[in-house]
Design an enzyme around this catalytic site. Sequence first.
Site, mmCIF file in Angstrom:
data_model
loop_
_atom_site.group_PDB
_atom_site.id
_atom_site.type_symbol
_atom_site.label_atom_id
_atom_site.label_comp_id
_atom_site.label_asym_id
_atom_site.label_seq_id
_atom_site.Cartn_x
_atom_site.Cartn_y
_atom_site.Cartn_z
ATOM 1 N N TYR A 1 14.124 -2.483 -3.090
ATOM 2 C CA TYR A 1 13.365 -2.412 -3.506
ATOM 3 C C TYR A 1 12.333 -1.498 -4.189
ATOM 4 O O TYR A 1 11.159 -1.903 -4.924
ATOM 5 C CB TYR A 1 12.469 -1.603 -2.100
ATOM 6 C CG TYR A 1 12.760 -2.618 -1.136
ATOM 7 C CD1 TYR A 1 12.148 -4.008 -0.780
ATOM 8 C CD2 TYR A 1 13.549 -2.036 0.044
ATOM 9 C CE1 TYR A 1 12.228 -4.893 0.252
ATOM 10 C CE2 TYR A 1 13.693 -2.455 1.283
ATOM 11 C CZ TYR A 1 13.086 -3.474 1.632
ATOM 12 O OH TYR A 1 13.984 -4.599 2.983
ATOM 13 N N HIS B 1 5.373 -4.309 -4.068
ATOM 14 C CA HIS B 1 5.032 -3.535 -3.024
ATOM 15 C C HIS B 1 5.509 -1.806 -3.317
ATOM 16 O O HIS B 1 4.749 -0.729 -2.181
ATOM 17 C CB HIS B 1 5.956 -3.816 -1.872
ATOM 18 C CG HIS B 1 4.579 -4.284 -0.412
ATOM 19 N ND1 HIS B 1 3.637 -4.876 -0.213
ATOM 20 C CD2 HIS B 1 6.080 -3.879 0.900
ATOM 21 C CE1 HIS B 1 3.276 -4.405 1.216
ATOM 22 N NE2 HIS B 1 4.541 -4.587 1.575
ATOM 23 N N TYR C 1 9.449 2.895 5.743
ATOM 24 C CA TYR C 1 8.818 1.662 5.504
ATOM 25 C C TYR C 1 7.589 1.528 5.481
ATOM 26 O O TYR C 1 7.074 2.062 6.322
ATOM 27 C CB TYR C 1 10.330 0.343 6.328
ATOM 28 C CG TYR C 1 11.260 1.049 5.637
ATOM 29 C CD1 TYR C 1 11.903 -0.451 4.152
ATOM 30 C CD2 TYR C 1 12.272 1.235 6.591
ATOM 31 C CE1 TYR C 1 13.113 0.101 4.490
ATOM 32 C CE2 TYR C 1 13.534 1.181 5.851
ATOM 33 C CZ TYR C 1 13.953 0.172 4.854
ATOM 34 O OH TYR C 1 15.552 0.898 4.703
ATOM 35 N N ASN D 1 5.268 -0.472 6.358
ATOM 36 C CA ASN D 1 4.572 -0.333 8.393
ATOM 37 C C ASN D 1 4.234 0.803 8.297
ATOM 38 O O ASN D 1 3.910 0.868 9.648
ATOM 39 C CB ASN D 1 5.265 -1.789 8.533
ATOM 40 C CG ASN D 1 5.150 -2.929 7.922
ATOM 41 O OD1 ASN D 1 4.965 -3.492 6.792
ATOM 42 N ND2 ASN D 1 5.654 -4.266 8.969
#
EC number: 3.1.1.29
Length: 189
Positions: A14, A19, A64, A66
Amino acid sequence: MYLIAGLGNPGKEYEHTRHNVGFMVLDGLAHKLDVKINRIKFKGLLGEASFEGQKLLLLKPQTYMNLSGESVSDAINFYKIPLGNIIVIYDDMDLPVGRLRIRPEGSSGGHRGMDSIIYQLSSDKFSRIRVGIGRPEGEKDAAGHVLGSFYGEEITKIKAAMEAAAQAALLIISKGVDEAMNKFNAFEA
């Protein structure tokens, strides 16, 4: 004392995705302040700096996206940081690549990381710096877009926007969120 949280997802896969703009801005800020964000604390990576007589905590939640609120709320509760001294930096699909939007409070705008923070803090009364990552073209799915990389001229634009976001965070600390809004809400790389 101020807490600046940059949002993203942990892991090499990532690292340079849209993001993870919040992480990348924090890395730039750490470089500017000559500190490392490498202490494991509050379910995240933490760095400490000093700026204009203020202690700064630079936090990259490792929960992460969320669940970002778990890390942010742990740090805030431990240090008893007032909501007015919190700055969250994150990506926003509703802004074109290279645009910034600073607000002193407000809703999550559907951003799951911000949903988590607002839920954990039971408040949306904290500053935020949104960095535009653009919307996917055509029928491309949003998840694939935010987990994809920048390309072409977007790379130049996002680098300029990330530098401006780091400057905006420091301006919020030194002169207040209104000053930062006046200077950077019209910013477009």
